[in-house]
Motif scaffolding. Structure first.
Motif, PDB file in Angstrom:
ATOM      1  N   CYS A 141      61.071  33.372 -46.474  1.00 54.26           N
ATOM      2  CA  CYS A 141      59.498  33.505 -46.415  1.00 54.26           C
ATOM      3  C   CYS A 141      59.127  33.783 -44.970  1.00 54.26           C
ATOM      4  N   GLY A 142      58.245  34.481 -45.053  1.00 56.41           N
ATOM      5  CA  GLY A 142      57.280  34.802 -43.502  1.00 56.41           C
ATOM      6  C   GLY A 142      58.322  35.274 -42.602  1.00 56.41           C
ATOM      7  N   THR A 143      58.279  34.432 -41.436  1.00 57.63           N
ATOM      8  CA  THR A 143      59.295  34.822 -40.139  1.00 57.63           C
ATOM      9  C   THR A 143      61.035  34.964 -40.788  1.00 57.63           C
ATOM     10  N   SER A 144      61.384  33.832 -41.549  1.00 57.08           N
ATOM     11  CA  SER A 144      62.590  34.262 -41.906  1.00 57.08           C
ATOM     12  C   SER A 144      62.724  35.367 -42.978  1.00 57.08           C
ATOM     13  N   ALA A 171      70.284  32.431 -48.255  1.00 59.12           N
ATOM     14  CA  ALA A 171      69.004  32.005 -48.398  1.00 59.12           C
ATOM     15  C   ALA A 171      68.746  31.514 -46.944  1.00 59.12           C
ATOM     16  N   LEU A 172      67.739  31.997 -46.289  1.00 58.48           N
ATOM     17  CA  LEU A 172      67.160  31.887 -44.943  1.00 58.48           C
ATOM     18  C   LEU A 172      65.981  30.894 -44.737  1.00 58.48           C
ATOM     19  N   SER A 173      66.373  29.725 -43.904  1.00 58.28           N
ATOM     20  CA  SER A 173      65.083  29.113 -43.476  1.00 58.28           C
ATOM     21  C   SER A 173      65.285  28.262 -42.260  1.00 58.28           C
ATOM     22  N   GLN A 174      64.199  28.248 -41.713  1.00 53.41           N
ATOM     23  CA  GLN A 174      64.237  27.201 -40.226  1.00 53.41           C
ATOM     24  C   GLN A 174      64.275  25.750 -40.720  1.00 53.41           C
ATOM     25  N   SER A 175      63.107  25.371 -41.648  1.00 53.21           N
ATOM     26  CA  SER A 175      63.250  23.936 -41.919  1.00 53.21           C
ATOM     27  C   SER A 175      64.258  23.607 -43.025  1.00 53.21           C
ATOM     28  N   GLY A 176      64.481  24.626 -43.671  1.00 56.73           N
ATOM     29  CA  GLY A 176      65.304  23.915 -45.108  1.00 56.73           C
ATOM     30  C   GLY A 176      64.425  23.457 -45.916  1.00 56.73           C
ATOM     31  N   GLU A 177      63.237  23.542 -45.909  1.00 54.47           N
ATOM     32  CA  GLU A 177      62.355  22.488 -46.900  1.00 54.47           C
ATOM     33  C   GLU A 177      61.456  23.477 -47.550  1.00 54.47           C
ATOM     34  N   THR A 178      61.404  24.718 -47.212  1.00 51.34           N
ATOM     35  CA  THR A 178      60.388  25.447 -47.823  1.00 51.34           C
ATOM     36  C   THR A 178      60.403  25.650 -49.398  1.00 51.34           C
ATOM     37  N   PHE A 179      59.529  25.247 -50.203  1.00 48.39           N
ATOM     38  CA  PHE A 179      59.420  25.084 -51.566  1.00 48.39           C
ATOM     39  C   PHE A 179      59.937  26.258 -52.123  1.00 48.39           C
ATOM     40  N   ASP A 180      59.172  27.449 -51.635  1.00 48.68           N
ATOM     41  CA  ASP A 180      59.401  29.001 -52.587  1.00 48.68           C
ATOM     42  C   ASP A 180      60.983  29.252 -52.093  1.00 48.68           C
ATOM     43  N   THR A 181      61.556  28.875 -51.178  1.00 51.13           N
ATOM     44  CA  THR A 181      62.890  29.529 -51.027  1.00 51.13           C
ATOM     45  C   THR A 181      63.873  28.580 -51.857  1.00 51.13           C
ATOM     46  N   LEU A 182      63.595  27.035 -51.844  1.00 50.68           N
ATOM     47  CA  LEU A 182      64.562  26.383 -52.609  1.00 50.68           C
ATOM     48  C   LEU A 182      64.220  26.740 -53.841  1.00 50.68           C
ATOM     49  N   ALA A 194      53.244  41.065 -35.935  1.00 52.97           N
ATOM     50  CA  ALA A 194      51.918  41.204 -36.485  1.00 52.97           C
ATOM     51  C   ALA A 194      51.681  39.641 -37.119  1.00 52.97           C
ATOM     52  N   LEU A 195      52.692  39.109 -37.651  1.00 51.95           N
ATOM     53  CA  LEU A 195      52.469  37.830 -38.377  1.00 51.95           C
ATOM     54  C   LEU A 195      52.085  37.038 -37.339  1.00 51.95           C
ATOM     55  N   LYS A 196      52.916  36.974 -36.149  1.00 48.80           N
ATOM     56  CA  LYS A 196      52.603  35.767 -34.930  1.00 48.80           C
ATOM     57  C   LYS A 196      51.272  36.096 -34.446  1.00 48.80           C
ATOM     58  N   LEU A 197      50.690  37.494 -34.459  1.00 52.34           N
ATOM     59  CA  LEU A 197      49.320  37.417 -33.750  1.00 52.34           C
ATOM     60  C   LEU A 197      48.299  37.156 -34.828  1.00 52.34           C
ATOM     61  N   LEU A 198      48.552  37.483 -35.848  1.00 47.87           N
ATOM     62  CA  LEU A 198      47.436  36.950 -37.006  1.00 47.87           C
ATOM     63  C   LEU A 198      47.342  35.340 -37.117  1.00 47.87           C
ATOM     64  N   GLU A 199      48.504  34.779 -37.176  1.00 52.74           N
ATOM     65  CA  GLU A 199      48.590  33.204 -37.425  1.00 52.74           C
ATOM     66  C   GLU A 199      48.029  32.599 -36.172  1.00 52.74           C
ATOM     67  N   LEU A 200      48.268  33.217 -35.002  1.00 53.95           N
ATOM     68  CA  LEU A 200      47.735  32.385 -33.944  1.00 53.95           C
ATOM     69  C   LEU A 200      46.607  32.652 -33.218  1.00 53.95           C
TER      70      LEU A 200
END
Ligand code: F6R
Length: 655
Positions: A347-350, A392-403, A530-536
């Motif tokens: 998801c997202g950046t991942s 499966a890619l995840s920074q946190s390893g806790e993303t609900f959608d990815t799990l 673009a994601l970085k700019l819009l979220e920040l």
């Protein structure tokens, strides 16, 4: 998404709880709250309710739950509390605590799902009699029906949250005669949904009970073997980061687990009552990695750390001749050679890193590969070849959608390999095999260094697959050299871009909207920018492959809609320059990322961002850093909170 921390020990709980909340604030920061067990004798007039502090009473209670909550950051909550500067190692004599202090408590920092951001909806929630308090991360299914039922049965509810219902259910089970553990078991047994949950009990002042279903929960064992029992302490948190200063010995709960915590230790069981043998792990994350040091914000620190992250991600995994060793992904050459396709989910950046990875698999290993948004995949899993490589890619390893996507893929018989940053996280434990990203803890909500570490890991995997699928040795060696040179090239890019990024950020901060373009391997990097700019910066920011602009998006462009264009020195360069010329004709200012000597690109740039020259296949790793700096710089110019963008939280553990 929310941060949870709890402790039961022999020393003041508040300093530790507030420290834990500060460490977890990046997970949710709408509101915060804390409840500690304090002796009723410590109240101004024993047994009396104190409406201002939310203290509840029952007939002659020995202990009461003292609760404080506030909307806004943890600092606002901390200002409401009794002096938290008390040393957390001061041993408190039973019933002789300084005013407002107790040795057990629970705390929460919230990211709202059910109910608006108000003090009434902030956790902890308590039952009407104030005998049970709860902090909850997750979402209960069918909460509206349960709420109606409880109200019809005469229960009083004070918030709009589903979490409060948990306190009510547990208090009911207690009134029916259950002890803390059984009361929690009885309450949860009838529920569906997700929870990482901790309960505190006024009638059992040194006991906490925690449970997990779909939301992370980790118990910290604070009793040092052979240590002084006067310093016993058992902790619980939604994230091991909250525990790091206090203990390294932890037990991660699995779905369906429950644990009863006392100062001297914890007892683990399943929701059905079966005992569970805990697997104690020792965390080796250095504490310093999560502290700000000389940087202004965590994002700044994490951007700057990337050359080091790349070096760590490569260490021991890549030889100068292009040989790759990825201990966790040890596929036999014959299996690699025969792979029919690959799927990467995140998801997202991942997901953006996954898109870069899919392109690299195709180019280096001639392996058909695509990246999929985990939340969509969980709804409509694609039909894959049974031998497909699935990651499966995840920074946190806790993303609900990815799990959830991983669960769907496993149901269809696929083994899923994990590329995960957080050691011991749900995804890391769920995927039997995979690689850790070695990026270190990422605190800022906007992901930066994890993206770089993911792309490095995927480049290594593509190289490894490539060697089994016909990639010539000379090409592998050249790419290995480029990868090994990356930390220096990235440090040079960071330095070279610092000044022009400041100018570009000033330009973007007056924009109506911003368009990002990139082709080929640069397309997912443009999307990440673009994601970085819009979220920040909260600016409308969109990304298109360069060739798509003339099919509609050009209509957007004007003097207040700048274009950020990626023009790497690869096969996309000529087309990228043509597209850029079309943009300039429409009067849009341009911020162009290009190789230092590229005069054609510089001629079309309002502001040039020089990206060190390197092998085109490692360009994404060099391009992404100036884009991260640009988003941060623009957000700063607009006065945004860099580490805590509005409405967001790190680790999206809900659907
Ligand atoms: C953006 C960002 C998010 C995460 C996404 C997935 O800066 O941080 O888009 O990338 O929520 O999170 P992980 O990688 O933890 O699964």
């Amino acid at each position: 998404m929310c941060g949870i921390v709890g402790v039961t020990g022999r020393a003041p709980a508040l300093p530790l709880l507030i420290d834990g909340l500060r460490r977890l604030e990046y997970r949710g920061y709408d509101s915060a709250g804390v409840a500690v067990l304090i002796p009723a004798s410590a109240l101004p007039s024993p047994g009396a309710a104190d409406p201002a502090s939310g203290i509840h009473e029952s007939a002659q209670p020995r202990y009461v739950l003292s609760r404080h909550r506030s909307v806004g950051p943890v600092s606002r909550l901390a200002a409401l509390l009794p002096d938290t500067a008390l040393l957390p190692d001061t041993v408190l004599l039973p019933d002789a605590a300084p005013a407002g202090h107790g040795t057990a408590g629970i705390a929460h920092t919230r990211w709202a799902t059910h109910g608006a951001v108000t003090e009434a909806n902030a956790h902890p929630h308590v039952d009407a009699a104030g005998r049970v308090a709860v902090v909850h991360n997750g979402v209960l299914e069918d909460a509206a029906r349960l709420r109606r039922q409880l109200l019809a049965e005469g229960e009083a509810l004070a918030s709009d949250t589903d979490s409060e219902l948990l306190a009510v259910l547990v208090a009911r089970a207690q009134r029916a005669g259950s002890g803390p553990e059984d009361a929690v078991r009885a309450a949860l047994a009838g529920l569906h949904g997700t929870w990482g949950v901790v309960f505190a009990f006024a009638d059992h002042p040194d006991v906490l009970v925690c449970a997990r279903m779909g939301a992370p929960m980790v118990v910290g064992l604070g009793r040092a073997p052979g240590g002084d029992p006067r310093h016993d302490r058992t902790l619980v948190a939604s994230d091991p980061q909250a525990l790091l200063p206090w203990t390294r010995r932890v037990v991660f709960l699995e779905d369906g687990d429950l644990a009863l915590l006392r100062p001297e230790g914890a007892v683990f069981s399943r929701l059905d009552g079966a005992r569970r043998r805990p697997q104690v792990r020792v965390l080796d994350t250095p504490l310093a990695q999560v502290e700000l040091g000389a940087f202004d914000d965590h994002m700044d620190r994490e951007i700057a750390e990337q050359p080091e992250v790349l070096a760590r991600a490569l260490a021991g995994r890549l030889a100068a001749d292009g040989t790759v060793v990825l201990g966790g992904i040890d596929l036999p050459p014959r299996r690699m050679a025969a792979l029919p396709e690959a799927l990467l989910v995140g998801c997202g950046t991942s997901l953006h890193a996954a898109r870069v990875g899919a392109a690299l698999f195709a180019r280096l290993a001639d392996l058909p590969a695509h990246a999929a948004e985990a939340s969509e995949l969980a709804l409509h899993p694609p039909r894959l070849h049974p031998d497909a490589l699935v990651l499966a890619l995840s920074q946190s390893g806790e993303t609900f959608d990815t799990l959830q996507a991983v669960g769907e893929l496993e149901l269809r018989g696929h083994e899923v390999l994990g590329l995960v940053n957080t050691v011991g996280s749900s995804l890391a434990r769920r995927c039997g095999a995979g690689v850790y990203l070695r990026a270190g803890p990422e605190v800022s909500v906007a992901s930066t260094k994890a993206f770089s570490a993911q792309v490095v890991a995927l480049t290594l995997l593509a190289l490894k697959l490539g060697r089994s699928r016909g990639l010539p040795a000379a090409r592998a060696t050249a790419l290995a050299r480029a990868l090994l040179d990356l930390p220096d090239a990235l440090a040079a890019t960071r330095e070279a871009c610092a000044a022009p990024v400041a100018g570009a950020a000033a330009l973007l901060s007056t924009a109506r909207a911003v368009a990002f373009t990139g082709r080929g391997l640069s397309a997912p990097v443009a999307a990440e920018g673009a994601l970085k700019l819009l979220e920040l910066a909260y600016l409308p920011a969109m990304a298109w492959p360069g060739g798509a602009l003339k099919h509609g998006p050009l209509a957007l462009l004007d003097a207040r809609t700048p274009v950020v264009a990626l023009v790497p020195d690869d096969e996309t360069r000529a087309a990228a320059l043509t597209g850029l010329a079309e943009v300039c004709t429409r009067g849009a200012p341009t911020v162009v990322l290009h190789a230092p000597g590229d005069a054609d690109a510089a001629a079309l740039a309002t502001i040039s961002l020089p990206v060190a020259a390197a092998d085109p296949l490692v360009a994404p790793l060099l391009q992404v850093l100036p884009l991260q700096q640009l988003a941060r710089g623009t957000a700063l110019a607009l006065g945004r909170d860099i580490d805590r963008p509005r409405n967001l939280a790190k680790s999206v553990t809900v659907a």
